[in-house]
Scaffold this active site. Sequence first.
Site, PDB file in Angstrom:
ATOM      1  N   PRO A   1       0.890  -1.192  -0.063  1.00 16.27           N
ATOM      2  CG  PRO A   1      -0.209  -1.101   2.001  1.00 16.27           C
ATOM      3  CD  PRO A   1       0.730  -2.166   1.269  1.00 16.27           C
TER       4      PRO A   1
ATOM      5  CB  ALA B   1       9.864  -0.956  -2.939  1.00 10.54           C
TER       6      ALA B   1
ATOM      7  N   GLY C   1       7.501   2.007   2.910  1.00 11.67           N
ATOM      8  CA  GLY C   1       8.704   2.467   1.940  1.00 11.67           C
ATOM      9  C   GLY C   1       8.389   1.990   0.419  1.00 11.67           C
TER      10      GLY C   1
ATOM     11  CB  SER D   1       8.399   6.281  -2.863  1.00 14.37           C
ATOM     12  OG  SER D   1       8.984   6.386  -1.666  1.00 14.37           O
TER      13      SER D   1
ATOM     14  CG  ASP E   1      11.943   4.096   3.560  1.00 10.91           C
ATOM     15  OD1 ASP E   1      12.054   3.636   4.770  1.00 10.91           O
ATOM     16  OD2 ASP E   1      10.689   4.492   3.188  1.00 10.91           O
TER      17      ASP E   1
END
Length: 326
Positions: A105, A115, A111, A113, A156
Site C-alpha cells: 500500500p 522499493a 517504503g 517509493s 528506505d
Amino acid sequence: MVEASAPAKIIFFGEHFVVYGEPAIVLAIDKRVYTRATLGRENQIYINSHELQASGFFTGNRFQTEKGGKEAERKLQPVGTVIRKILAKSKEKVGVNVEIKSSIPVAVGLGSSAAVAASVATAVGKLLKVALSSKDIFQLAYEAELFVHGTPSGIDPAISTYGGALLYRKDKGYEPLQVEADIPLVIGNTRMQRSTGKLVAQVRERRDRYPKIMEPVIRAGGEITQKAVEALRRGDIATLGELMNINQALLSAIGVSNETLERLIHAARNAGALGAKLTGGGGGGCMIALASRDKLRKIADAIEKADGVAFTARKTDEGVKIEQQT
Ligand code: PMV
C-alpha cells in the site's frame, strides 16, 4: 524484457527517537514491488504505475500524460529521473518502457517509493547492460527519494536494496543485523494518510517544551532498540514482543499514537499478539503485531474487526533482485 523486484519495509524499533541520534531497527518484509522493463523508442521513457494510477511519456524535458491527470508528472518524476541517469550511462541509442506493479500500500510508511526506485534501477540497468553495484542501486534509489521526501534518512532505499534487517544510526549509517528467528508479523493499516514531516515537527515541539521529561524518554527508546538487537540475535521473540509494547508506550508519550492506532494495537494484543506497536511516523499509517505463526490469522481478523486493513508479513532476506529475463 527484464523483471526485477524489491521489498517493502517496517520500522521494528526506534522511529522518531532515531531523529535524536538513537538507533532504529528496520526489517525488509515479503511484500514486493515488481518492475518490468522493455526497450522502447529512442529518447523516450514510458512509465506505467498501476498503484499510483499514473502513466505517461518523458521525451527530453517534455512529459505527456496518458493516465492520472495533472498529478501524473509529479508522481512519475522520481522514476523518470532514475531511468534517465541509467540511459545516460548506456551506449545504446534506445528508449525504455517500464510497468510497475506492487503489493505494497502506498503512503502508509511501508517504503513503497524506495522499493519502486530500487526495482526500476535494477530492471533498467540489466536491460541496458549497464553494470550497477548494490551501492549504485542504493544511490539511485536514494536520489529518487529526495524527490519524494526532501530529507530522507536513507533507511528506505537501503532496506529495499539489501533486504534483511538493518540497524540504523544517523551518525553511523546502517549495518546489517544477524537475525536467527522467523519474525511472523501482522500489519494493520489504519488507511489514515499522514505527514511524517509534521509528526517529526510535533515531537520536536514537545521535546523543546518539556526537555527534562522528553530527553529520558528518547534515551529509553534507544535502550529498547539495543535490547531488541540482542533479542533478535538470540531469536527471542517473546522479549521482542514485550519490548514492542514498551516502545509503543513511549511513542504514545511523545504524542504520535492516536485512537485508531491504539484500537488496532489493543485488538491485536487481545487476540494473542506477543507485542504490538505503531510503525513509522504514526498519526495514522500502519501498526505491526508480532505473534507465533498459529495466532496470525486470529490477530488479522481482530484488526479487521477493529476497522483496519490487515495482512500478514514476514522478514525477508531478499533485497532487490532480478525475477526473470528474456
Ligand atoms: O516515513 P515513515 O513512516 O517510514 O517513518 C518515518 C520515521 C521517522 O523516524 C518518524 C522519521 C525519520 O526520518 O526517521
